[in-house]
Design an enzyme around this catalytic site. Structure first.
Site, PDB file in Angstrom:
ATOM      1  N   ARG A 160     -25.203  -4.139 -45.760  1.00 11.59           N
ATOM      2  CA  ARG A 160     -23.945  -4.827 -45.423  1.00 11.59           C
ATOM      3  C   ARG A 160     -22.754  -4.257 -46.203  1.00 11.59           C
ATOM      4  O   ARG A 160     -21.900  -5.002 -46.672  1.00 11.59           O
ATOM      5  CB  ARG A 160     -24.055  -6.341 -45.663  1.00 11.59           C
ATOM      6  CG  ARG A 160     -25.174  -7.022 -44.928  1.00 11.59           C
ATOM      7  CD  ARG A 160     -25.103  -6.838 -43.408  1.00 11.59           C
ATOM      8  NE  ARG A 160     -26.319  -7.346 -42.807  1.00 11.59           N
ATOM      9  CZ  ARG A 160     -27.389  -6.598 -42.570  1.00 11.59           C
ATOM     10  NH1 ARG A 160     -27.375  -5.298 -42.844  1.00 11.59           N
ATOM     11  NH2 ARG A 160     -28.452  -7.114 -42.032  1.00 11.59           N
ATOM     12  N   SER A 244     -23.821 -15.387 -40.636  1.00 13.35           N
ATOM     13  CA  SER A 244     -24.304 -15.552 -42.008  1.00 13.35           C
ATOM     14  C   SER A 244     -23.119 -15.396 -42.963  1.00 13.35           C
ATOM     15  O   SER A 244     -22.512 -14.332 -43.018  1.00 13.35           O
ATOM     16  CB  SER A 244     -25.377 -14.516 -42.329  1.00 13.35           C
ATOM     17  OG  SER A 244     -26.510 -14.705 -41.515  1.00 13.35           O
ATOM     18  N   GLU A 365     -19.873 -12.645 -46.906  1.00 12.73           N
ATOM     19  CA  GLU A 365     -19.738 -11.522 -45.986  1.00 12.73           C
ATOM     20  C   GLU A 365     -18.341 -11.420 -45.387  1.00 12.73           C
ATOM     21  O   GLU A 365     -17.807 -10.319 -45.243  1.00 12.73           O
ATOM     22  CB  GLU A 365     -20.766 -11.628 -44.851  1.00 12.73           C
ATOM     23  CG  GLU A 365     -22.156 -11.153 -45.197  1.00 12.73           C
ATOM     24  CD  GLU A 365     -23.006 -10.907 -43.965  1.00 12.73           C
ATOM     25  OE1 GLU A 365     -22.446 -10.401 -42.958  1.00 12.73           O
ATOM     26  OE2 GLU A 365     -24.202 -11.219 -43.995  1.00 12.73           O
TER      27      GLU A 365
END
Length: 373
Positions: A160, A244, A365
């Site tokens: 990520r 998420s 995120e």
């Protein structure tokens, strides 16, 4: 003025001073270069699925990336190279590939957002990551103001992350706007890539490593994501989220051994950004960027840490309209009329509880715009 709450999946965010919608590659390049020419950094928005914008909005220019197009550049020896414009919907690209029997991104079905945003955080799910098929990106470089083709190997792609990502408000290592991406997929009689995720294998009723018709894998992934509220659906309030909200933390092997035996963990090799780990009871609330260290690393389950810290599905702070998804503890949702501050406050509360319980500081995120991390 455009209200960003209408353009983001979290349904929060105030107005931008000016909005430019770029529907072609040339319009995107021209719009960004023009704003840069005035000494301003525009807010670049694709699908709006990975951003949390302040209620005050953005005091500048918003550029909406709406350039579309998928072009087959080459096809030989079972490999097909595609060039995809930045504004193309990611799931439309997956559907395009699956319809043509091209494997490599079928497990990434249902991920919201645009193709231009996909390499910024190296999207991944169910055992696949973009890094496995990304060849290069066409980047409008901020420093030099020109278009360059950047090979995937130079993007620092990791879990990520990439050199293009803003980490917790910290500037990216390389500042620029993705104009298009090149991906290479596999044409092998309509078979998927080997199944590399246990939950997906179980849902398909096969062993890890099995290969199935690509359409079957896509359908099963979409079903799994819907069961978690991870496919945008206006009729499902749990999908008013950024997916998420926290990444799964990566920690040292020795720290992972200090956690309860039932804590899920996956070996990650020796070159990853570590999560911030602090002595219990000593967190001040400040979140430095993750460190990059060598040595054996282990990925933990953020969902498990959140649940074991006492935060359950559907949890809300008193009086808040932001809540934990009723389907998945990793998703923070707008239950109706929430403000950006309410979502940010819930995120900080989750962060605080996990840090107090386990000494791990979860990293969000989404990109925060005009909000404190």
């Amino acid at each position: 003025m455009t209200n960003l709450s209408e353009l983001t999946t979290l349904r929060v965010g105030g107005p931008a001073v000016e909005t430019i919608t770029a529907t072609t590659r040339d319009e995107l390049v021209s719009a960004v270069a023009s704003v840069w020419g005035f000494g301003e950094d525009p807010l670049i928005l694709g699908g709006g699925s990975n951003v949390l914008v302040a209620d005050e909005g953005y005091d500048g220019t918003l550029i909406r990336v709406a350039s579309r197009g998928i072009e087959v550049l080459a096809s030989e020896n079972g490999r097909v190279l595609l060039r995809v414009q930045a504004g193309e919907c990611w799931d439309d690209l997956v559907a395009f590939a699956v319809e043509r029997g091209l494997a490599g991104i079928e497990a990434l079905s249902g991920i919201p957002g645009s193709c231009g945003a996909s390499p910024i955080q190296n999207i991944g799910a169910y055992g696949q990551e973009l890094s496995a098929c990304l060849v290069a990106v066409e980047l409008l470089d901020r420093e030099h103001g020109d278009l360059v083709r950047v090979p995937a190997a130079e993007l620092g792609l990791g879990y990520r992350t990439s050199v293009l990502k803003r980490h917790g408000g910290h500037a990216p290592e390389r500042n620029g706007v993705v104009v298009s991406i090149d991906v290479e997929l596999t044409d092998d009689a309509g078979l998927s890539a080997p199944i590399g995720y246990a939950q997906l294998a179980s849902a398909l009723g096969v062993e890890m490593g099995a290969r199935l018709p690509i359409a079957d894998v896509r359908r099963t992934v979409l079903d799994l994501r819907r069961s978690k509220g991870m496919v945008v659906d206006p009729s499902d309030p749990d999908t008013s989220s950024a997916g998420s909200f926290f990444t799964n933390p990566i920690v040292s092997e020795s720290f992972a051994r200090s956690l309860p035996a039932d804590a899920p963990r996956w070996p990650m090799g020796d070159e990853h950004e570590d999560a911030v780990v602090i002595p219990l009871g000593e967190w001040t609330g400040d979140v430095p960027p993750p460190s990059f260290e060598h040595g054996a690393r282990v990925k933990l389950s953020a969902a498990w840490l959140i649940e074991r810290a006492g935060i359950t599905r559907g949890f809300r702070l008193p009086g808040s309209r932001a809540g934990i998804s009723t389907k998945h503890t990793l998703a923070l949702t707008n239950t109706g009329g929430s403000t950006a501050d309410e979502i940010a406050s819930l995120a900080r509360y989750v962060q605080m509880r996990v840090a107090a319980e386990f000494g791990v500081v979860l990293q969000p995120e989404p990109v925060y715009v005009n909000l404190d991390f």
